[in-house]
Design an enzyme around this catalytic site. Structure first.
Site, PDB file in Angstrom:
ATOM      1  N   ILE A   1       5.645   1.801 -10.896  1.00  0.00           N
ATOM      2  CA  ILE A   1       5.338   2.947 -10.046  1.00  0.00           C
ATOM      3  C   ILE A   1       3.971   2.823  -9.405  1.00  0.00           C
ATOM      4  CG2 ILE A   1       6.875   4.674 -11.063  1.00  0.00           C
ATOM      5  CD1 ILE A   1       4.654   5.510 -12.908  1.00  0.00           C
TER       6      ILE A   1
ATOM      7  N   GLY B   1      -2.763  -1.596  -9.337  1.00  0.00           N
ATOM      8  CA  GLY B   1      -4.167  -1.341  -9.045  1.00  0.00           C
ATOM      9  C   GLY B   1      -5.014  -2.408  -9.668  1.00  0.00           C
TER      10      GLY B   1
ATOM     11  N   PHE C   1      -6.601  -2.280 -12.230  1.00  0.00           N
ATOM     12  CA  PHE C   1      -6.427  -2.307 -13.675  1.00  0.00           C
ATOM     13  C   PHE C   1      -5.213  -3.134 -14.079  1.00  0.00           C
ATOM     14  CE2 PHE C   1      -4.584  -0.627 -17.552  1.00  0.00           C
ATOM     15  CZ  PHE C   1      -5.660  -0.719 -18.406  1.00  0.00           C
ATOM     16  N   GLY C   2      -4.211  -3.157 -13.231  1.00  0.00           N
ATOM     17  CA  GLY C   2      -2.985  -3.844 -13.585  1.00  0.00           C
ATOM     18  C   GLY C   2      -1.813  -3.089 -13.002  1.00  0.00           C
TER      19      GLY C   2
ATOM     20  N   VAL D   1       1.394  -0.331 -13.255  1.00  0.00           N
ATOM     21  CA  VAL D   1       1.780   0.898 -13.938  1.00  0.00           C
ATOM     22  C   VAL D   1       3.302   0.995 -13.940  1.00  0.00           C
ATOM     23  CG1 VAL D   1       1.465   3.379 -14.049  1.00  0.00           C
ATOM     24  CG2 VAL D   1      -0.294   1.955 -13.019  1.00  0.00           C
TER      25      VAL D   1
ATOM     26  N   LYS E   1       0.179   1.664 -18.448  1.00  0.00           N
ATOM     27  CA  LYS E   1      -0.644   0.767 -17.637  1.00  0.00           C
ATOM     28  C   LYS E   1      -0.799  -0.528 -18.392  1.00  0.00           C
ATOM     29  CE  LYS E   1      -3.055   4.158 -15.106  1.00  0.00           C
ATOM     30  NZ  LYS E   1      -4.277   4.586 -14.473  1.00  0.00           N
TER      31      LYS E   1
ATOM     32  N   ASP F   1     -15.378   6.368 -11.657  1.00  0.00           N
ATOM     33  CA  ASP F   1     -14.411   5.913 -10.666  1.00  0.00           C
ATOM     34  C   ASP F   1     -13.603   7.084 -10.117  1.00  0.00           C
ATOM     35  OD1 ASP F   1     -13.276   4.042  -9.071  1.00  0.00           O
ATOM     36  OD2 ASP F   1     -11.900   3.249 -10.582  1.00  0.00           O
TER      37      ASP F   1
END
Ligand SMILES: *[C@@H]1O[C@H](CO)[C@@H](O)[C@H](O)[C@H]1NC(C)=O
Ligand SMILES: *[C@@H]1O[C@H](CO)[C@@H](O)[C@H](O)[C@H]1NC(C)=O
Ligand SMILES: *[C@@H]1O[C@H](CO)[C@@H](O)[C@H](O)[C@H]1NC(C)=O
Ligand SMILES: *[C@@H]1O[C@H](CO)[C@@H](O)[C@H](O)[C@H]1NC(C)=O
Ligand SMILES: *[C@@H]1O[C@H](CO)[C@@H](O)[C@H](O)[C@H]1NC(C)=O
Ligand SMILES: *[C@@H]1O[C@H](CO)[C@@H](O)[C@H](O)[C@H]1NC(C)=O
Ligand SMILES: *[C@@H]1O[C@H](CO)[C@@H](O)[C@H](O)[C@H]1NC(C)=O
Ligand SMILES: *[C@@H]1O[C@H](CO)[C@@H](O)[C@H](O)[C@H]1NC(C)=O
Length: 689
Positions: free
Chosen positions: A361, A364, A366-367, A369, A384, A481
């Protein structure tokens, strides 16, 4: 407890169980939950827990059909056929039934139930989440219903009643709440007591608006429940709706049971022999300590005191060794494990269908999701997944323990984590509408979807979350952030701040500036770009930018309409303000449908937070007061102040933008916004749930 005390304690209770055999069985159960903790419940269907309050059905102001169940995970002993005894019980809980949109239809109600199964989930509508509409006799239960809809099919007397249901929704007995002056649907909190006394074969239900138990029950019945009780039963709550906006909340709960007689093998066993093969293995459900007591107890009866001594020495030795080795780990973990829990990799793999691409879905920095269906709790969540190598585990847990303790209605709640196979996985609540960024720009169908009242509510919610992080929780937590793609929207379009603390978790060893991605630049305070140090003031700056964005419907760094030049949102709004026409900044998508006083206030708050001079930015609590019209607005200079740093910026904006391009992750499917100009590849960073 230190190891020596630990042994002493073991000694005492072991002797106790040897010389006082009646201690060997847990017969009375008693617990009290002033709030409901996640770890003691299984959530099925649409139920959820938030701030210790359980919601059983979907919380939305759009009518929906929903069913949910909350089950206490520990089974309770209700009968012991060896001693022919049956438990009596007494329970108390507070609940409220709120209709988010009273104009839409009401219904259906909630129930407290006792069931032999821990996976009972029934259908929405009149089935109260208790009965499966296609298998009417499948689920077994003893339930007390608080029904808010007249269902002729189940012979309901009216749309405001209490009933006793056994294995069917055709109540055995009902009582009209109007008779005691109570309307279940008013949204206020009611407290109920349900008492079953097996000696008197009698069940009573009390219902009140006040704290103290009324003198007379609303429903009373002589009934023997022993034939419905199995040895172990589960306790739970269920509720349902059908095309309504009713929500069903359980606020606190206590329960106690008693009356199970002690089973003493020497007295109760007809064979009356001391051979321990006759003794049945203790049931598996008893809690660890009791099990342990029993095993020791039975062992002793057989082998006598020599064995007792041997067992104690051995056990003491083992527990000291074990205690020492797990102590360090526990100190770190105990903080963390309270509500968010550790998930196994396998569990998350199953929940995301093997990290299947259809479950993605968002992506980003971060990785990736994924949408996950957690089988154990029956809820959906966002997982995540990051495949970057991690720093030391202890450090990770130390950080996580801070995040795990955070609890606020405007934060996306962390449900758990998993560190396995070189991956870091974090499990969050799933936010149905995704991020503000998505709603504002990505989906053409969503444009103009956020009404002015929603936007104002988002600003208040986000301010409230930040006031909590900066000023109200134990430690100062800096988000680092804040941006539109990190502000999620829940089912009622409340803002929920996500990804807090992650910036530090992920980029621990890197200097902050080198890991910046272009999307973030528009949200960064000038002093942060300069010194690379995040403070609560840099969070306030980012908040100001998000507020302006929500108000104006423009990205922080945007292209001039029809032109090639970039426009900095803060500069643009500040110019309009200087020229005396600040309301021109409000999003045109709103078609002039907004409150001018609120809009002006919100824009001024945005500007004062986005002041380049960090000293001039208001603290978040003040922002919250201003937005709630409890404090004076800040004075904003008509011209944006200039700030000078001793040296020039470490990098120009262009450097930052291009250095970020190798960090880019593939954008999610349709609706993504890519332009050929690399300067515009902003917002790549950050997830989109
Ligand atoms: C709640 O769960 C925790 C952890 O599983 C357990 O230690 C505790 O005894 C439970 N509390 C109750 C009242 O069941
Ligand atoms: C007692 O219950 C157990 C399981 O709960 C069952 O296997 C056993 O047959 C029962 N005994 C009697 C005497 O009913
Ligand atoms: C168990 O108790 C019931 C009444 O509660 C009685 O009818 C039955 O005979 C008892 N059984 C035994 C084995 O004592
Ligand atoms: C239901 O209870 C069984 C024990 O009877 C347990 O093994 C299982 O994990 C429980 N399931 C859920 C969903 O809690
Ligand atoms: C009812 O039972 C059927 C068949 O077991 C199952 O497919 C369905 O999901 C159940 N419905 C609910 C609401 O649990
Ligand atoms: C349970 O919650 C209700 C509503 O919040 C409150 O009025 C009541 O006092 C609470 N009861 C206990 C025992 O905490
Ligand atoms: C269990 O509870 C009953 C009723 O409250 C009480 O009389 C009895 O002493 C309790 N037994 C134990 C072992 O605590
Ligand atoms: C069982 O044996 C004990 C002595 O060991 C005796 O006192 C008791 O009465 C016996 N019970 C039965 C039911 O025979």
């Amino acid at each position: 407890m230190n190891p020596r005390k630990h042994i002493l304690f073991l000694l005492i209770f072991t002797f106790n169980s040897f010389f006082n055999p009646s201690m060997a069985y847990p017969r009375n159960v008693s617990f009290e939950f002033p709030f409901l903790p996640l770890q003691n419940f299984t959530l099925l269907g649409d139920s959820y827990l938030r701030n210790g309050v359980a919601g059983l059905t979907i919380e939305s102001d759009v009518p929906s059909s929903s069913a949910g169940t909350l089950i206490y995970t520990t089974p309770i002993r209700f009968s012991d056929n060896r001693t022919n005894s049956t438990a009596s019980f007494s329970t108390r809980f507070s609940f409220s039934i709120v209709s988010l949109n009273p104009l839409s239809s009401v219904g259906d109600g909630l129930s407290f139930f006792i069931s032999p199964e821990n996976h009972t989930l029934g259908s929405p509508g009149g089935y109260l989440g208790l009965v499966n509409s296609s298998l009417l006799t499948q689920n077994k239960f003893i339930a007390v219903e608080f029904d808010t809809r007249l269902d002729p099919y189940f012979n309901d007397p009216n749309e405001n009643h209490v009933g006793l249901d056994i294995n069917s929704l055709n109540s055995i007995k009902t009582a009209d709440c109007d008779s005691v002056g109570i309307d279940l649907r008013t949204g206020i909190s009611f407290t109920t007591w349900i008492d079953y006394n097996h000696d008197r074969r009698n069940l009573e239900v009390f219902l009140t608006r006040s704290r103290s138990k009324p003198d007379h029950p609303i429903l009373e019945m002589d009934i023997d429940l022993s034939s419905y009780f199995q040895e172990y039963m589960f306790l739970g709550f269920s509720a349902s709706t059908e095309g309504s906006t009713e929500t069903h909340l359980i606020e606190n709960w206590s329960f106690k049971s008693f009356g199970i007689k002690h089973f003493n093998p020497r007295i109760n066993d007809p064979h009356n022999v001391t051979d321990n093969t006759v003794v049945k293995t203790p049931p598996v459900y008893d809690s660890g300590n009791d099990n342990f007591r029993k095993k020791i107890g039975f062992g002793l009866e057989v082998s006598g005191p020599v064995c007792l001594f041997g067992v104690l020495v051995l056990f003491g030795y083992i527990s000291v060794k074990k205690w020492r080795s797990i102590r360090t780990e526990m100190n770190i973990k105990s903080e963390v494990t309270r509500s968010p829990r550790e998930f196994s990799y396998k569990e998350l793999k199953i929940a995301t269908n093997g990290f299947h691409s259809s479950r993605i879905i968002g992506t980003g920095s971060f990785g990736t999701v994924y949408k996950a269906c957690l089988l154990a709790s029956g809820t959906t969540a966002a997982v995540k997944r990051s495949v970057r190598s991690r720093e030391a585990k202890t450090e990770f847990f130390a950080e996580l323990s801070v995040i795990a303790c955070l609890r606020h209605k405007n934060l996306v709640q962390l449900l758990g984590w998993c560190v396995e196979k070189g991956e870091l996985l974090l499990v969050y609540e799933l936010m149905p509408y995704g991020s503000v960024d998505k709603v504002l720009y990505q989906d053409p169908d969503d444009r103009g979807f956020l009404k002015w009242s929603h936007r104002y509510k988002i600003a208040i919610g986000l301010a409230s979350a930040l006031a909590y992080l900066h000023q109200e929780c134990d430690k100062l937590v800096i988000h680092r952030d804040i941006k539109a793609s990190n502000v999620m929207l829940d089912a009622n379009l409340n803002a929920r701040l996500g990804d807090f603390g992650l910036a530090r978790l992920i980029d621990h060893n890197k200097s902050p500036v080198s890991t910046l991605t272009a999307g973030t630049v528009g949200y960064l305070a000038p002093e942060y770009l300069h010194c690379g140090k995040a403070t609560d003031k840099t969070d306030v700056f980012s908040y100001g930018v998000v507020v302006l964005e929500v108000c104006c419907g423009r990205r922080p760094i945007d292209r001039e309409t029809g032109g090639q030049n970039t426009v900095n949102l803060v500069d643009w709004v500040w110019r309009l303000y200087g020229n005396g026409n600040i309301l021109d900044a409000v999003d045109k998508q709103l078609d002039e449908e907004f409150d001018e006083v609120e809009a002006k206030r919100l824009l001024m708050v945005g500007l004062s937070c986005a002041n380049p001079d960090s000293e001039m930015r208001p603290p978040m609590r003040r922002v919250l007061q201003i937005l709630e019209n409890e404090a004076e607005e800040m004075m904003v200079p008509p011209v944006k102040p200039m700030v000078n740093f001793a040296t020039s910026l470490p990098m120009s904006l262009e450097d930052l933008v291009s250095s970020s391009s190798d960090d880019d992750e593939p954008e999610e499917g349709s609706g993504s916004r890519k332009t050929s100009d690399s300067t515009f590849e902003i917002y790549i960073d950050g997830s989109r749930e």
